[in-house]
Write a protein that holds these residues in place. Structure first.
Motif, PDB file in Angstrom:
ATOM      1  N   GLU A  61      18.637 -38.084 -17.624  1.00 50.38           N
ATOM      2  CA  GLU A  61      17.227 -38.230 -17.952  1.00 50.38           C
ATOM      3  C   GLU A  61      16.740 -39.048 -18.394  1.00 50.38           C
ATOM      4  O   GLU A  61      16.015 -39.232 -18.476  1.00 50.38           O
ATOM      5  N   GLU A  62      17.569 -39.982 -19.533  1.00 51.98           N
ATOM      6  CA  GLU A  62      17.664 -41.120 -20.279  1.00 51.98           C
ATOM      7  C   GLU A  62      17.373 -42.116 -19.206  1.00 51.98           C
ATOM      8  O   GLU A  62      15.959 -42.593 -19.568  1.00 51.98           O
ATOM      9  N   THR A  63      18.351 -42.070 -18.201  1.00 55.58           N
ATOM     10  CA  THR A  63      18.131 -43.066 -17.605  1.00 55.58           C
ATOM     11  C   THR A  63      16.354 -42.824 -16.783  1.00 55.58           C
ATOM     12  O   THR A  63      15.589 -44.427 -16.584  1.00 55.58           O
ATOM     13  N   ARG A  64      16.190 -41.877 -16.255  1.00 59.28           N
ATOM     14  CA  ARG A  64      14.452 -41.512 -15.707  1.00 59.28           C
ATOM     15  C   ARG A  64      13.401 -42.051 -17.239  1.00 59.28           C
ATOM     16  O   ARG A  64      12.342 -42.256 -16.059  1.00 59.28           O
ATOM     17  N   ARG A  65      13.423 -41.768 -17.663  1.00 61.01           N
ATOM     18  CA  ARG A  65      12.723 -42.029 -18.559  1.00 61.01           C
ATOM     19  C   ARG A  65      12.708 -43.218 -19.240  1.00 61.01           C
ATOM     20  O   ARG A  65      11.361 -43.878 -19.367  1.00 61.01           O
ATOM     21  N   LEU A  66      13.646 -44.567 -18.623  1.00 59.94           N
ATOM     22  CA  LEU A  66      13.512 -45.471 -19.089  1.00 59.94           C
ATOM     23  C   LEU A  66      13.051 -46.092 -17.421  1.00 59.94           C
ATOM     24  O   LEU A  66      13.021 -47.733 -17.677  1.00 59.94           O
ATOM     25  N   GLY A  67      13.035 -45.542 -16.736  1.00 61.22           N
ATOM     26  CA  GLY A  67      12.518 -46.567 -15.125  1.00 61.22           C
ATOM     27  C   GLY A  67      13.270 -46.814 -14.446  1.00 61.22           C
ATOM     28  O   GLY A  67      13.492 -47.499 -14.242  1.00 61.22           O
ATOM     29  N   GLY A  68      14.918 -46.602 -14.997  1.00 68.13           N
ATOM     30  CA  GLY A  68      15.879 -47.576 -14.722  1.00 68.13           C
ATOM     31  C   GLY A  68      16.621 -48.317 -14.647  1.00 68.13           C
ATOM     32  O   GLY A  68      17.337 -49.145 -14.434  1.00 68.13           O
ATOM     33  N   ILE A  69      15.477 -49.061 -15.885  1.00 71.14           N
ATOM     34  CA  ILE A  69      15.665 -50.783 -17.182  1.00 71.14           C
ATOM     35  C   ILE A  69      16.633 -50.222 -18.325  1.00 71.14           C
ATOM     36  O   ILE A  69      16.745 -49.355 -18.955  1.00 71.14           O
ATOM     37  N   CYS A  70      17.988 -50.987 -18.206  1.00 67.47           N
ATOM     38  CA  CYS A  70      18.699 -51.911 -19.042  1.00 67.47           C
ATOM     39  C   CYS A  70      17.414 -51.922 -20.746  1.00 67.47           C
ATOM     40  O   CYS A  70      17.037 -52.859 -20.374  1.00 67.47           O
ATOM     41  N   PRO A  71      18.219 -50.907 -21.617  1.00 69.01           N
ATOM     42  CA  PRO A  71      16.847 -51.348 -22.347  1.00 69.01           C
ATOM     43  C   PRO A  71      17.728 -52.212 -23.570  1.00 69.01           C
ATOM     44  O   PRO A  71      16.624 -53.321 -24.743  1.00 69.01           O
ATOM     45  N   VAL A  72      18.261 -53.180 -22.967  1.00 70.99           N
ATOM     46  CA  VAL A  72      19.166 -54.409 -23.849  1.00 70.99           C
ATOM     47  C   VAL A  72      18.484 -55.664 -23.295  1.00 70.99           C
ATOM     48  O   VAL A  72      17.830 -56.419 -23.603  1.00 70.99           O
ATOM     49  N   CYS A  73      18.986 -55.434 -21.336  1.00 66.51           N
ATOM     50  CA  CYS A  73      18.773 -56.729 -20.709  1.00 66.51           C
ATOM     51  C   CYS A  73      17.119 -57.027 -19.985  1.00 66.51           C
ATOM     52  O   CYS A  73      16.630 -58.120 -19.269  1.00 66.51           O
ATOM     53  N   GLY A  74      16.570 -55.753 -20.294  1.00 70.62           N
ATOM     54  CA  GLY A  74      15.646 -55.622 -19.179  1.00 70.62           C
ATOM     55  C   GLY A  74      15.998 -55.548 -17.736  1.00 70.62           C
ATOM     56  O   GLY A  74      14.682 -55.863 -17.198  1.00 70.62           O
ATOM     57  N   ARG A  75      17.683 -55.844 -16.318  1.00 73.66           N
ATOM     58  CA  ARG A  75      17.864 -55.307 -15.435  1.00 73.66           C
ATOM     59  C   ARG A  75      17.585 -53.986 -15.131  1.00 73.66           C
ATOM     60  O   ARG A  75      18.439 -52.731 -15.952  1.00 73.66           O
ATOM     61  N   PRO A  76      17.860 -53.624 -14.403  1.00 80.11           N
ATOM     62  CA  PRO A  76      17.805 -52.641 -13.447  1.00 80.11           C
ATOM     63  C   PRO A  76      19.212 -52.193 -13.533  1.00 80.11           C
ATOM     64  O   PRO A  76      19.992 -52.991 -13.950  1.00 80.11           O
ATOM     65  N   LEU A  77      19.292 -50.604 -14.511  1.00 79.47           N
ATOM     66  CA  LEU A  77      20.625 -50.336 -14.389  1.00 79.47           C
ATOM     67  C   LEU A  77      21.094 -49.645 -13.176  1.00 79.47           C
ATOM     68  O   LEU A  77      20.443 -50.065 -12.557  1.00 79.47           O
ATOM     69  N   THR A  78      22.864 -49.527 -13.241  1.00 76.43           N
ATOM     70  CA  THR A  78      23.785 -48.935 -12.617  1.00 76.43           C
ATOM     71  C   THR A  78      23.195 -47.457 -12.279  1.00 76.43           C
ATOM     72  O   THR A  78      23.697 -47.112 -13.327  1.00 76.43           O
ATOM     73  N   VAL A  79      22.601 -47.020 -11.440  1.00 74.01           N
ATOM     74  CA  VAL A  79      22.835 -45.910 -11.578  1.00 74.01           C
ATOM     75  C   VAL A  79      24.480 -45.109 -10.469  1.00 74.01           C
ATOM     76  O   VAL A  79      24.680 -45.009  -9.550  1.00 74.01           O
ATOM     77  N   GLY A  80      24.444 -44.181 -12.123  1.00 74.50           N
ATOM     78  CA  GLY A  80      26.025 -44.061 -11.066  1.00 74.50           C
ATOM     79  C   GLY A  80      25.850 -42.398 -10.832  1.00 74.50           C
ATOM     80  O   GLY A  80      24.440 -41.843  -9.702  1.00 74.50           O
TER      81      GLY A  80
END
Length: 438
Positions: A285-304
């Motif tokens: 749910e946190e990933t969805r809230r962030l739109g799949g973007i890392c809050p530190v580097c601004g790049r796409p997260l590795t979605v597990g």
């Protein structure tokens, strides 16, 4: 005959794998762990294929055993409690395919099983036209998954393919980075020949059952061992004749398929979402809230895996398909449990020595984890009976893995082992995390 099968392993010819991953060590550790049916891994590699030809002899239909003189040498290194346990091999290989489909690059891993050296040679001839099979024990091919399945089926009667670790972000058929949404989308007109799926370390059958489209598939679990001590960390439990074709029938029909032994999925390397380098680990749910973007580097997260399961799920957790009587049991490897009790690493000499003493006295590791009375365990090592009792009840504390980082499963809360009343588990139970969050 009821037995554990581990049909996803690698030899010393695969990259980043132990130089001890040879037939003698694989047989030794299979006995130590309690695994009866092993995959050979890597039969497409010319050097390993030659060693398989040299070191294995025919056993039951479609299966092989270690040559007698080699087997005697292995038996001498083991205690009598496990030295004579039968170990059989099935010819197996993991193949990586990298190709473009639907405007995306697809990177998928597949497990191939064949009933004999003739079928293995036929497969190797075809794959050798596409790539240099000597470069890696797990070959990488510029080949569509559907076409790899066709080559497998054409190699001989009884050859079959199982999609590997199906939810892994980078290389699973349902992976978030390069996968598909359905088996049919991946394997096309040949998808009817897919009847089993490997769940992978970061998911378990309970998670997979949330996707009703998977109801018709047998869910198998194997170790993906890159070194012999990793054998048996996940297995598929079968109750069939020890025979390649009996195993194949069980996976096709479900008759004789008992279930799986599992890593707790939180211990897998891709259970949650995040960025390891950024120190970011997120629930779905946190990933969805962030739109799949890392809050530190601004790049796409590795979605597990957990997020990806929720993307495709069409029913809640806990629903069992009609007629499914299989059982999945979450276990923690015995060296990890002993290491937690002794407060040292699971590969330390102290732990290795203690585990060896337990196996000599009580039998193979899987039997100790699943069957040995807790009183017998406690008399051998203080706190071991309590730890394995908790494990069998599913009372574990999880620190989930993400973005390639293994998670940690603990059986005692911090400081609990020094507490005056060891067997008061209320503090542990109050601190438990839900196994399947979200």
């Amino acid at each position: 005959m009821r037995f554990h099968a581990d049909l996803h392993i690698h030899s010393k010819y695969s990259r980043a794998c132990s130089k001890d991953s040879d037939l003698a060590h694989l047989t030794r550790w299979a006995r130590h762990k309690g695994v009866t049916l092993m995959g050979t891994g890597d039969f497409t590699h010319p050097s390993w294929f030659g060693l398989l030809r040299e070191g294995l002899v025919p056993a039951e239909p479609g299966l092989f055993r270690l040559r007698d003189d080699l087997d005697r040498e292995v038996a001498r290194t083991l205690p009598s409690s496990v030295a004579s346990a039968p170990v059989r091999f099935m010819l197996t290989v993991e193949v990586s395919t990298v190709y473009r489909r639907g405007g995306r690059t697809r990177k998928l891993h597949h497990l191939i099983n064949v009933p004999g050296f003739e079928e293995a040679e036929a497969l190797n001839r075809e794959l050798g036209k596409i790539a240099d099979l000597g470069s890696d024990g797990r070959p990488t091919l510029g080949l569509d998954s559907r076409d790899l399945l066709e080559i497998t089926l054409n190699s001989g009667e009884g050859s079959y393919l199982v999609p590997a670790h199906v939810w892994t972000p980078w290389f699973g058929v349902f992976g978030s980075k390069s996968g598909f949404d359905t088996v049919e989308e991946c394997y096309g007109d040949l998808s009817e020949h897919i009847f089993a799926l490997e769940t992978g370390l970061s998911s378990d059958p309970e998670m997979n059952r949330r996707v009703s489209a998977l109801d018709g598939y047998r869910l198998v679990s194997y170790s993906d061992a890159h070194s012999p001590p990793r054998i048996g960390r996940e297995t598929t439990v079968l109750d069939t004749d020890l025979d390649y074709f009996a195993v194949l029938r069980a996976l096709r029909t479900g008759e004789g398929y008992e279930g799986t032994v599992e890593f707790f999925p939180e211990e897998g390397r891709y259970h949650l979402d995040g960025h390891r380098k950024c120190g970011v680990r997120l629930e779905p749910e946190e990933t969805r809230r962030l739109g799949g973007i890392c809050p530190v580097c601004g790049r796409p997260l590795t979605v597990g895996v957990l997020s990806r399961v929720e993307d495709l799920a069409d029913r809640p957790a806990g629903v069992r398909p009609a007629g499914d009587t299989s059982v999945s049991e979450g276990l923690v490897p015995l060296p990890e449990i002993v290491g937690e009790i002794l407060d040292v690493g699971p590969t330390s000499k102290k732990v290795v020595g203690e585990v060896d003493r337990l196996v000599a006295a009580l039998g193979p590791e899987l039997r100790i984890l699943q069957e040995t009375p807790v009183g017998d365990l406690e008399s051998r090592l203080p706190r071991l009976g309590e730890a394995i009792g908790r494990l069998r009840r599913g009372e574990v504390i999880s620190d989930p893995g993400f973005d390639g980082e293994y998670g940690v499963i603990r059986l005692f809360a911090p400081g609990e082992q020094e507490a005056p009343t060891l067997f008061d588990t209320s503090a542990l139970k109050n601190g438990l995390k839900d196994r399947h969050v979200g």
